[in-house]
Design a protein around this motif. Structure first.
Motif, PDB file in Angstrom:
ATOM      1  N   ALA A 136      34.937   5.698 -41.515  1.00 11.93           N
ATOM      2  CA  ALA A 136      36.082   4.942 -41.001  1.00 11.93           C
ATOM      3  C   ALA A 136      35.693   4.047 -39.831  1.00 11.93           C
ATOM      4  O   ALA A 136      36.200   2.932 -39.696  1.00 11.93           O
ATOM      5  CB  ALA A 136      37.200   5.905 -40.578  1.00 11.93           C
ATOM      6  N   THR A 137      34.785   4.519 -39.000  1.00  4.48           N
ATOM      7  CA  THR A 137      34.383   3.739 -37.817  1.00  4.48           C
ATOM      8  C   THR A 137      33.219   2.805 -38.110  1.00  4.48           C
ATOM      9  O   THR A 137      32.853   1.984 -37.268  1.00  4.48           O
ATOM     10  CB  THR A 137      33.991   4.678 -36.676  1.00  4.48           C
ATOM     11  N   LYS A 138      32.591   2.950 -39.309  1.00  9.18           N
ATOM     12  CA  LYS A 138      31.420   2.151 -39.693  1.00  9.18           C
ATOM     13  C   LYS A 138      30.307   2.284 -38.666  1.00  9.18           C
ATOM     14  O   LYS A 138      29.676   1.308 -38.254  1.00  9.18           O
ATOM     15  CB  LYS A 138      31.811   0.683 -39.886  1.00  9.18           C
ATOM     16  N   LYS A 139      30.085   3.527 -38.256  1.00 12.89           N
ATOM     17  CA  LYS A 139      29.055   3.811 -37.248  1.00 12.89           C
ATOM     18  C   LYS A 139      27.978   4.727 -37.824  1.00 12.89           C
ATOM     19  O   LYS A 139      28.204   5.441 -38.807  1.00 12.89           O
ATOM     20  CB  LYS A 139      29.690   4.495 -36.027  1.00 12.89           C
ATOM     21  N   TYR A 140      26.793   4.665 -37.198  1.00 17.55           N
ATOM     22  CA  TYR A 140      25.703   5.590 -37.491  1.00 17.55           C
ATOM     23  C   TYR A 140      25.578   6.552 -36.319  1.00 17.55           C
ATOM     24  O   TYR A 140      25.645   6.136 -35.155  1.00 17.55           O
ATOM     25  CB  TYR A 140      24.370   4.854 -37.649  1.00 17.55           C
ATOM     26  N   GLY A 141      25.402   7.834 -36.621  1.00 19.46           N
ATOM     27  CA  GLY A 141      25.128   8.800 -35.568  1.00 19.46           C
ATOM     28  C   GLY A 141      23.636   8.843 -35.291  1.00 19.46           C
ATOM     29  O   GLY A 141      22.821   8.889 -36.207  1.00 19.46           O
ATOM     30  N   ILE A 142      23.259   8.826 -34.012  1.00 18.07           N
ATOM     31  CA  ILE A 142      21.849   8.804 -33.607  1.00 18.07           C
ATOM     32  C   ILE A 142      21.490  10.135 -32.959  1.00 18.07           C
ATOM     33  O   ILE A 142      22.246  10.682 -32.160  1.00 18.07           O
ATOM     34  CB  ILE A 142      21.564   7.661 -32.625  1.00 18.07           C
ATOM     35  N   GLY A 143      20.355  10.671 -33.319  1.00 18.31           N
ATOM     36  CA  GLY A 143      19.885  11.927 -32.735  1.00 18.31           C
ATOM     37  C   GLY A 143      18.400  12.087 -32.975  1.00 18.31           C
ATOM     38  O   GLY A 143      17.690  11.118 -33.276  1.00 18.31           O
ATOM     39  N   GLN A 144      17.916  13.325 -32.857  1.00 19.44           N
ATOM     40  CA  GLN A 144      16.504  13.614 -33.099  1.00 19.44           C
ATOM     41  C   GLN A 144      16.381  14.891 -33.922  1.00 19.44           C
ATOM     42  O   GLN A 144      17.232  15.779 -33.851  1.00 19.44           O
ATOM     43  CB  GLN A 144      15.732  13.738 -31.783  1.00 19.44           C
ATOM     44  N   LEU A 145      15.292  14.964 -34.703  1.00 16.15           N
ATOM     45  CA  LEU A 145      15.092  16.086 -35.606  1.00 16.15           C
ATOM     46  C   LEU A 145      13.595  16.299 -35.784  1.00 16.15           C
ATOM     47  O   LEU A 145      12.842  15.352 -35.999  1.00 16.15           O
ATOM     48  CB  LEU A 145      15.741  15.777 -36.969  1.00 16.15           C
ATOM     49  N   THR A 146      13.168  17.553 -35.689  1.00 10.61           N
ATOM     50  CA  THR A 146      11.761  17.890 -35.895  1.00 10.61           C
ATOM     51  C   THR A 146      11.542  18.300 -37.340  1.00 10.61           C
ATOM     52  O   THR A 146      12.159  19.255 -37.825  1.00 10.61           O
ATOM     53  CB  THR A 146      11.316  19.024 -34.958  1.00 10.61           C
TER      54      THR A 146
END
Length: 299
Positions: A136-146
């Motif tokens: 709905a917001t047309k956003k990407y969630g940003i984070g980190q992952l090993t």
């Protein structure tokens, strides 16, 4: 829900919300044909050994550890238990720390895609809420992952009925485009050439369907292997010529005209008529007349 083999299990965290998830590879290598190095004489596969020193001493797996190389060429040895003590939260948790516009990430940064699935029925509601909110917001969630011992920058986005994680390259891993393209000229181009190129693009614009494209090299390689197994003669790989089809076109404007189906200008029309007339006269030069044929047979 379709079963799929997961290679990572952990949690997705958004503020105080934590959802158990698992990752499934989004890509497959079935279309790739694996070739191995083989000894021509014995037809045995070439194997590699782990060796050390100039003498090539074979080192057993139990004696191999990780090492960090110093500037003087020496190594700092790191034992497996020492590396395990480096507790990274991202080893078991993907925390979405910020959100960005979907179009704000340069495609150059995207690396590998992974499907994200809820791990258990209890996790599904929260999973779907995050999915729909991102859509709905047309956003990407940003984070980190090993993954496999490497901490990756990631972007999470909706994908069909689920979620997709794409690992991203860090800024230090992307070369500066301005430096690479610095030698390309900046002189003014002819507007008519750009207009014809735009028309060509418009004529060939359609919805992307990757299923329309085949791996011709893999297909030709499989056919070659099949033929050799059957005892036939090896044939040339299809499409073996690197030359572009249709001959070499020197004039770029003429190439664009041909591509867009544009008729030739009036000035070139005279040349076209002359060429057509020459083609009509051509057979009389090449083929002997009936009288000449009779005369030849008489000899």
């Amino acid at each position: 829900m379709a079963t799929a083999r997961s290679f990572w299990k952990g949690h997705l965290r958004l503020a105080l919300v934590t959802i158990p998830i698992r990752l499934v590879s989004a890509t497959a290598s079935e279309d790739k044909v694996a070739l191995h190095q083989v000894d021509r004489k014995t037809k045995q596969r070439i194997r590699y050994q782990k060796v050390a020193g100039e003498g090539g001493r074979v080192v057993p797996q139990s004696d191999i550890v990780q090492g960090y190389e110093l500037d003087d060429g020496n190594y700092v040895l790191l034992e497996p238990d020492e590396l395990d003590k480096l507790k990274l939260n991202t080893r078991h948790t993907v925390e979405l720390t910020e959100f960005v516009e979907a179009c704000s990430i340069d495609p150059l940064y995207f690396d590998n895609p992974y499907y994200v699935l809820p791990d258990g029925d209890v996790a599904e509601e929260g999973y779907r809420i995050i999915r729909d909110a991102l859509r709905a917001t047309k956003k990407y969630g940003i984070g980190q992952l090993t993954i496999r011992g490497r901490e990756n920058l990631i972007a999470m986005k909706p994908c069909g009925d689920g979620l997709l994680i794409e690992t991203l390259r860090y800024a230090s891993e992307v070369r500066d485009a301005d430096a690479i393209f610095s030698d390309i000229g900046t002189g003014k181009l002819r507007p008519e050439l750009i207009d014809m190129a735009k028309k060509l693009i418009d004529e060939r614009t359609r919805k992307f369907d990757p299923s329309e494209f085949k791996n011709h090299y893999a297909e030709a390689l499989r056919a070659l292997v099949k033929e050799k197994v059957a005892g036939g003669l090896a044939t040339e790989v299809a499409g073996g010529s690197d030359e572009p089809s249709g001959g070499t076109v020197i004039d770029f404007m003429e190439a664009l005209r041909r591509s867009t189906g544009k008729s030739k200008t009036k000035s070139s029309g005279g040349r076209a008529k002359t060429a057509a007339s020459a083609q009509k006269r051509e057979p009389t030069k090449r083929e002997p007349s009936k009288a000449q044929k009779r005369k030849t047979r008489g000899r």
